[in-house]
Design an enzyme around this catalytic site. Structure first.
Site, short mmCIF file in Angstrom:
data_model
loop_
_atom_site.label_atom_id
_atom_site.label_comp_id
_atom_site.label_asym_id
_atom_site.label_seq_id
_atom_site.Cartn_x
_atom_site.Cartn_y
_atom_site.Cartn_z
CG ASN A 145 56.17 64.92 35.73
OD1 ASN A 145 54.98 65.18 35.82
ND2 ASN A 145 56.73 63.93 36.42
CB SER A 197 49.17 71.95 41.46
OG SER A 197 48.33 71.76 42.58
CG ASP A 216 70.72 69.84 41.69
OD1 ASP A 216 69.52 70.07 41.98
OD2 ASP A 216 71.66 70.06 42.48
CE1 TYR A 252 59.91 78.87 51.80
CE2 TYR A 252 59.74 77.76 53.93
CZ TYR A 252 59.88 77.71 52.55
OH TYR A 252 60.00 76.49 51.92
N GLY A 276 62.62 64.61 36.06
CA GLY A 276 62.12 63.77 37.15
C GLY A 276 62.21 62.31 36.79
N GLY A 281 56.29 57.65 41.50
CA GLY A 281 55.02 58.36 41.60
C GLY A 281 54.36 58.44 40.23
CB ILE A 282 52.67 61.24 38.47
CG1 ILE A 282 51.61 61.50 39.53
CG2 ILE A 282 52.07 61.48 37.09
CD1 ILE A 282 51.14 62.93 39.59
N GLY A 283 55.49 59.95 37.75
CA GLY A 283 56.54 59.79 36.76
C GLY A 283 56.72 58.35 36.32
#
Length: 365
Positions: free
Chosen positions: A161, A218, A132, A237, A79, A83-85
């Protein structure tokens, strides 16, 4: 609710025509709608509890300026710096790590690094390699390039992450539901491919500072019951159900890794971490439930965690000396060990998930 959005996704309304792709998700419309609504309510419930907790329990702090520099150490992270990254990478560079980032868009990721440098962070080194996570072949190629690179001659920390949640149904070129593959299965494969180098690094360190593997999970994993009849696919789904299950799988993965490290007496520890409730654009991409998710996202911006606090929470287990062996293999929330979903504590189920993952990724047993 979705707290691992460091993986840039451009999602078309319909999945591309790769082998096994489908224009319509499995299950009839009625069942999909109510399943989707149910898991949205579950996620909102968990996140509400988390936000209430945030009012009373602060995120762990990492005092970077007081920590010893890691000038010779290497981190591999999935990642990009968004954001958090963004804050995770910033802290790693402040500690003078060499960071190998697996990203899909190098130019966009470079802009994130430029912002970090503009903030006055001059230490640390960055290497971008294409990755990817919707392609197991890409994961294998990424791992091969890491191991062949000068920077990858050692790996002190692996941060799994990156994460997504898809609004629309999509299966990958490997014929797996995309959220499951990106969040869990590709990281499982990547970890196994890099593990020999991590073990070599740990052996060189002797009994000193251990190597670490951190899975960003999470709190919504509490609603992620694993059903092996539809683990890598879906019968009916629901993108949120797929997300919750993938986050539970990450916790089980950390537990299995820790068990193997202990059996082999390796100086390596694995953890799964919930970074906290952080407002992200994923809450604003909920399709039919957008009218409910956007106001919720606004509330999170007021009382949720910041991305800096989320980064502290993710890195806490790996950078806090007192955690080390005592809490290896555990699941963390707000810097504290928390009991995860009951399935994560079932040895037979953990073994079954491990064996199934080996099979799906074609790793020899």
């Amino acid at each position: 609710m979705m707290t691992t959005s460091s993986y840039t996704v451009t999602q078309p309304e319909k999945a591309s025509k790769t082998p096994g792709s489908s224009d319509s998700p499995p299950g009839n419309w009625f069942r999909r709608y109510f399943k989707r609504l149910w898991f949205f309510i579950c996620g909102a419930y968990i996140c509400t509890l988390d936000m209430i907790e945030n009012l009373f329990i602060k995120a762990p702090k990492i005092e970077i300026e007081k920590m010893e520099k890691r000038s010779e150490q290497v981190v591999v992270m999935t990642g990009g710096p968004r954001g958090i990254g963004f804050d995770i990478v910033k802290k790693l560079l402040q500690l003078d790590y060499t960071v190998i980032l697996g990203v899909r868009n190098e130019s966009a990721s470079q802009k994130g690094i430029d912002k970090i440098r503009d903030l006055g962070v001059t230490t640390g080194r960055i290497k971008f390699l294409y990755l990817d996570l919707k392609s197991l072949e890409s994961v294998r190629e990424f791992a091969k390039e890491v191991l062949a690179s000068k920077e990858g001659s050692r790996i002190d920390m692996l941060l799994n992450n990156a994460g997504i949640v898809n609004e629309y149904y999509e299966i990958t070129e490997d014929n797996f539901e995309s959220t499951f593959q990106v969040n869990y299965l590709s990281h499982f494969l990547l970890t196994n491919l890099l593990l020999p180098r991590i073990k070599e690094t740990a052996a060189k360190k002797g009994g000193g500072d251990p190597c670490h593997i951190v899975n960003t999970s999470s709190s919504t994993q509490r609603f992620g019951t694993i059903d092996f009849d539809e683990l890598e696919t879906s019968k009916v789904y629901s993108q949120l159900k797929c997300y919750y299950v993938s986050k539970l799988c990450q916790i089980i993965h950390a537990k299995m890794l820790e068990k193997k490290f202990q059996e082999e007496k390796m100086n390596i520890h694995a953890y799964a971490v919930h970074p906290g409730v952080i407002a992200t654009d994923l809450w604003e991409d909920m399709g039919r439930f957008e009218c409910m998710s956007r106001p919720y996202n606004t509330v999170m911006k007021w009382i949720g965690r910041t991305s800096d606090e989320g980064a502290n929470t993710v890195l806490h287990a790996a950078l806090t000396p007192e955690v080390l062996e005592k809490w290896g293999g555990k699941y963390f929330e707000t810097g504290k060990v928390v009991r995860p979903h009951n399935q994560a504590n079932q040895p037979e189920l953990r073994k079954k998930l491990w064996d199934r993952s080996l099979e799906l990724t074609a790793i020899p047993v």
